[in-house]
Design a protein around this motif. Structure first.
Motif, PDB file in Angstrom:
ATOM      1  N   LEU A   1       8.450  57.143  30.822  1.00 54.55           N
ATOM      2  CA  LEU A   1       7.043  57.272  31.184  1.00 54.55           C
ATOM      3  C   LEU A   1       6.238  57.759  29.988  1.00 54.55           C
TER       4      LEU A   1
ATOM      5  N   GLY B   1       3.888  49.939  36.015  1.00 53.81           N
ATOM      6  CA  GLY B   1       3.094  51.038  36.541  1.00 53.81           C
ATOM      7  C   GLY B   1       1.997  50.526  37.454  1.00 53.81           C
ATOM      8  N   ASP B   2       1.390  51.437  38.185  1.00 55.86           N
ATOM      9  CA  ASP B   2       0.367  51.054  39.155  1.00 55.86           C
ATOM     10  C   ASP B   2      -0.860  50.400  38.523  1.00 55.86           C
TER      11      ASP B   2
ATOM     12  N   VAL C   1       2.510  54.959  32.272  1.00 54.67           N
ATOM     13  CA  VAL C   1       3.030  53.594  32.137  1.00 54.67           C
ATOM     14  C   VAL C   1       4.518  53.710  31.821  1.00 54.67           C
ATOM     15  N   GLY C   2       5.329  52.955  32.546  1.00 51.72           N
ATOM     16  CA  GLY C   2       6.748  52.887  32.229  1.00 51.72           C
ATOM     17  C   GLY C   2       6.963  51.915  31.082  1.00 51.72           C
TER      18      GLY C   2
END
Length: 144
Positions: free
Chosen positions: A8, A61-62, A51-52
């Motif tokens: 992350l 990520g969303d 953010v991954g």
């Protein structure tokens, strides 16, 4: 094939010179405005989100949207799309993240800080910038 757990990384979008009084927001996973903000006198606005990042690089990520097999980007909603029904504008900025450089990603994933992406919020005609916007990217040290 072994699945790698993404690291992350905090991404921060800074909108320099936003149009005063116009709402800007991230786009939530369900397509709605997320964290709407507006600037009184054109002072910068910022949005932070996780953010991954996995090898490849692969982003998740969303707030991460996809287009095709490689392109990844984040939407910033503007005006009506950011929740201000009285705004004369209904726009989105598309901010690419798939092309963040390997050196910046390496620093960020090794815990050296988050990735800051700066964009200009005003188009040449004085209206809110929209569509795919140019950006600068840096790694900002993690806050102590």
């Amino acid at each position: 094939m072994t699945r790698v757990t993404p690291t992350l990384v905090t991404f921060r979008i800074v909108i320099n010179q936003p149009v005063p009084g116009v709402a800007y927001s991230l786009q939530a996973k369900d397509g709605q405005p997320l964290d709407p903000k507006s600037s009184r006198k054109g002072e910068p606005l910022s949005f932070s989100f996780p953010v991954g990042v996995a090898p490849g690089p692969k982003f998740s990520g969303d707030q991460v949207r996809r287009e095709g097999p490689e392109r990844r980007f984040v939407y910033v909603r503007i005006g009506q799309l950011a929740g201000d029904a009285s705004s004369p504008w209904s726009r989105r900025m598309k901010i690419d993240i798939h092309d963040v450089g390997d050196a910046l990603l390496a620093l960020a994933t090794e815990g050296e800080g988050g990735i800051e992406i700066a964009v200009n919020g005003t188009a040449d005609d004085g209206s809110p910038a929209c569509a795919t916007v140019q950006s600068t990217r840096t790694v900002k040290p993690a806050r102590q």
